[in-house]
Design a protein around this motif. Structure first.
Motif, PDB file in Angstrom:
ATOM      1  N   PRO A  42      -7.407   1.215  -4.409  1.00  7.20           N
ATOM      2  CA  PRO A  42      -6.665   0.732  -3.236  1.00  7.20           C
ATOM      3  C   PRO A  42      -5.208   0.392  -3.481  1.00  7.20           C
ATOM      4  CG  PRO A  42      -8.200  -0.940  -4.010  1.00  7.20           C
ATOM      5  CD  PRO A  42      -8.504   0.298  -4.784  1.00  7.20           C
ATOM      6  N   GLN A  43      -4.821   0.142  -4.724  1.00  4.18           N
ATOM      7  CA  GLN A  43      -3.412  -0.146  -4.981  1.00  4.18           C
ATOM      8  C   GLN A  43      -3.038   0.247  -6.411  1.00  4.18           C
ATOM      9  OE1 GLN A  43      -3.206  -4.410  -4.153  1.00  4.18           O
ATOM     10  NE2 GLN A  43      -3.162  -4.857  -6.333  1.00  4.18           N
ATOM     11  N   VAL A  44      -1.790   0.641  -6.576  1.00  2.25           N
ATOM     12  CA  VAL A  44      -1.245   0.957  -7.892  1.00  2.25           C
ATOM     13  C   VAL A  44       0.174   0.398  -7.955  1.00  2.25           C
ATOM     14  CG1 VAL A  44      -2.634   3.055  -8.182  1.00  2.25           C
ATOM     15  CG2 VAL A  44      -0.344   3.219  -7.182  1.00  2.25           C
ATOM     16  N   ASP A  45       0.672   0.258  -9.158  1.00  3.05           N
ATOM     17  CA  ASP A  45       2.049  -0.181  -9.357  1.00  3.05           C
ATOM     18  C   ASP A  45       2.990   1.000  -9.535  1.00  3.05           C
ATOM     19  OD1 ASP A  45       1.497  -3.139  -9.648  1.00  3.05           O
ATOM     20  OD2 ASP A  45       0.254  -2.340 -11.282  1.00  3.05           O
ATOM     21  N   ALA A  50       0.595   5.347   1.767  1.00  2.17           N
ATOM     22  CA  ALA A  50      -0.453   4.336   1.620  1.00  2.17           C
ATOM     23  C   ALA A  50      -0.101   3.273   0.583  1.00  2.17           C
ATOM     24  CB  ALA A  50      -1.765   5.017   1.230  1.00  2.17           C
ATOM     25  N   TYR A  51       0.478   3.693  -0.540  1.00  2.00           N
ATOM     26  CA  TYR A  51       0.702   2.754  -1.645  1.00  2.00           C
ATOM     27  C   TYR A  51       2.012   1.973  -1.543  1.00  2.00           C
ATOM     28  CZ  TYR A  51      -3.262   4.670  -4.303  1.00  2.00           C
ATOM     29  OH  TYR A  51      -4.516   5.041  -4.726  1.00  2.00           O
ATOM     30  N   ALA A  52       3.059   2.572  -0.979  1.00  2.00           N
ATOM     31  CA  ALA A  52       4.377   1.920  -0.981  1.00  2.00           C
ATOM     32  C   ALA A  52       4.382   0.560  -0.287  1.00  2.00           C
ATOM     33  CB  ALA A  52       5.420   2.847  -0.359  1.00  2.00           C
ATOM     34  N   THR A  90      13.186  -3.834  -1.455  1.00  2.00           N
ATOM     35  CA  THR A  90      11.793  -4.254  -1.633  1.00  2.00           C
ATOM     36  C   THR A  90      11.385  -4.410  -3.091  1.00  2.00           C
ATOM     37  OG1 THR A  90      10.954  -1.978  -1.699  1.00  2.00           O
ATOM     38  CG2 THR A  90      11.142  -3.030   0.482  1.00  2.00           C
ATOM     39  N   GLY A  91      12.194  -3.902  -4.022  1.00  2.00           N
ATOM     40  CA  GLY A  91      11.795  -3.868  -5.418  1.00  2.00           C
ATOM     41  C   GLY A  91      11.040  -2.610  -5.781  1.00  2.00           C
ATOM     42  N   VAL A  92      10.904  -1.705  -4.816  1.00  2.00           N
ATOM     43  CA  VAL A  92      10.225  -0.429  -5.049  1.00  2.00           C
ATOM     44  C   VAL A  92      11.277   0.663  -5.174  1.00  2.00           C
ATOM     45  CG1 VAL A  92       8.570   1.254  -4.153  1.00  2.00           C
ATOM     46  CG2 VAL A  92       8.223  -1.195  -3.729  1.00  2.00           C
ATOM     47  N   THR A  93      11.260   1.369  -6.287  1.00  2.00           N
ATOM     48  CA  THR A  93      12.185   2.491  -6.458  1.00  2.00           C
ATOM     49  C   THR A  93      11.443   3.805  -6.252  1.00  2.00           C
ATOM     50  OG1 THR A  93      11.843   2.751  -8.851  1.00  2.00           O
ATOM     51  CG2 THR A  93      13.517   1.162  -8.138  1.00  2.00           C
ATOM     52  N   VAL A  94      12.189   4.785  -5.766  1.00  2.00           N
ATOM     53  CA  VAL A  94      11.630   6.118  -5.527  1.00  2.00           C
ATOM     54  C   VAL A  94      12.607   7.142  -6.090  1.00  2.00           C
ATOM     55  CG1 VAL A  94      10.657   7.720  -3.842  1.00  2.00           C
ATOM     56  CG2 VAL A  94      10.645   5.252  -3.368  1.00  2.00           C
ATOM     57  N   ASN A  95      12.127   8.000  -6.969  1.00  4.62           N
ATOM     58  CA  ASN A  95      12.977   9.000  -7.606  1.00  4.62           C
ATOM     59  C   ASN A  95      12.248  10.324  -7.734  1.00  4.62           C
ATOM     60  OD1 ASN A  95      15.496   7.445  -8.640  1.00  4.62           O
ATOM     61  ND2 ASN A  95      13.792   6.145  -9.286  1.00  4.62           N
ATOM     62  N   ALA A  96      13.012  11.371  -7.972  1.00  2.00           N
ATOM     63  CA  ALA A  96      12.450  12.684  -8.240  1.00  2.00           C
ATOM     64  C   ALA A  96      12.903  13.151  -9.614  1.00  2.00           C
ATOM     65  CB  ALA A  96      12.886  13.691  -7.179  1.00  2.00           C
ATOM     66  N   GLY A 122       7.444  -1.816  -7.596  1.00  2.00           N
ATOM     67  CA  GLY A 122       6.702  -0.566  -7.586  1.00  2.00           C
ATOM     68  C   GLY A 122       7.587   0.593  -7.987  1.00  2.00           C
ATOM     69  N   ARG A 123       6.946   1.659  -8.422  1.00  2.00           N
ATOM     70  CA  ARG A 123       7.648   2.873  -8.826  1.00  2.00           C
ATOM     71  C   ARG A 123       6.927   4.077  -8.225  1.00  2.00           C
ATOM     72  NH1 ARG A 123      10.734  -0.556  -9.938  1.00  2.00           N
ATOM     73  NH2 ARG A 123      11.677  -1.051 -11.959  1.00  2.00           N
ATOM     74  N   ILE A 124       7.672   4.907  -7.499  1.00  2.00           N
ATOM     75  CA  ILE A 124       7.142   6.161  -6.977  1.00  2.00           C
ATOM     76  C   ILE A 124       8.003   7.282  -7.527  1.00  2.00           C
ATOM     77  CG2 ILE A 124       6.692   7.548  -4.916  1.00  2.00           C
ATOM     78  CD1 ILE A 124       6.257   4.930  -3.381  1.00  2.00           C
TER      79      ILE A 124
END
Length: 264
Positions: free
Chosen positions: A81-84, A123-125, A175-181, A134-136
């Protein structure tokens, strides 16, 4: 630099082999609890065992399921249900001429390479944002910038990864969540090894030499003039997943050996 991911849970999609497995291994070495994903339970179990053997004390579990489908993603979310850390690595590629590529193949590539990451990130973000960290990571490709004429449908999906990661990074601002490619170039994965096995047998050269010749023929702008190792790509993913990378978001990070001929 010491990267410590103890206490973090990471899901790496499509990670029973290749770049995905190398990323899972790197995250496990940094202390993360790693979830390996593949479609078939026996293949996932074998990859879990391989990682446990490679990394002493690794915290790893398997998640079997087809994440290219909405139902597969629903089942995965029910199980985890959740991941970091979410690494959207799942992907397919194939050489096919534009005029011979039917609608069904365009749709398949879109579902596997794009929508799997969309659904899981959606779902996770929010849960990452609630926890303030978080890291995506989307595994794109240099083909997202340097669109190959012999697999346009693949290049299209990798450009889509870049658009989604940049836009989602903006959406998660503050939010403290980063998103990178990450944009790998030619990489000495099992897929490339299989593709080159006949050339290697015919030439008598080493695998590395055969891969280097392939790179210089098909990606002559390569600055390193060879294929990257899977570990070299994984190193970037592990860093971007770390607390040390907190100021890096919305980025397209190239591990392409300089194939894309631009300074930006």
């Amino acid at each position: 630099m010491h990267i410590d991911l103890n206490g973090k849970t990471a899901l790496v999609t499509g990670s029973t082999q290749g770049i995905g497995f190398a990323i899972a291994k790197g995250l496990a070495q940094a202390g993360a609890h790693v979830i390996i994903n593949g479609r078939k339970a026996d293949v996932v179990d074998a990859a879990v065992a391989k990682l446990q053997q490679a990394v002493s004390g690794a915290k790893v579990q398997g998640l079997a399921g087809d994440l290219a489908t909405a139902e597969g993603c629903r089942q995965a979310l029910a199980s985890v249900p959740q991941v970091d850390i979410l690494v959207n690595n799942l992907g397919v590629f194939a050489l096919q001429d534009f005029f011979d590529t039917p609608d069904e193949e365009w749709e398949r590539f879109f579902q596997v390479n794009v929508m799997s990451g969309v659904r899981l990130s959606r779902a996770y973000a929010p849960k990452m944002a609630e926890r303030g960290w978080g890291r995506i990571i989307f595994i794109s490709s240099e083909s997202g910038l340097n669109i190959p004429a012999d697999m346009i449908h693949y290049g299209f999906t990798k450009t889509s990864n870049l658009s989604i990661s940049r836009g989602l990074a903006k959406r998660m601002a503050g939010t403290g969540v980063t998103v990178n490619a990450i944009l790998p170039g030619p990489t000495l994965s099992e897929g490339l090894q299989e593709m080159l096995k006949d050339d290697q047998a015919a030439s008598g050269a080493s695998l590395e030499e055969t891969a280097a010749a392939f790179v210089m023929k098909n990606r002559p702008t390569s600055i390193i003039q060879r294929a990257a190792s899977m570990e070299e790509v994984a190193n970037m993913a592990v860093y971007i997943a770390s607390p040390q990378a907190s100021a890096t978001t919305g980025a397209a990070l190239r591990v392409d050996g300089g194939v894309v001929d631009t300074i930006a």
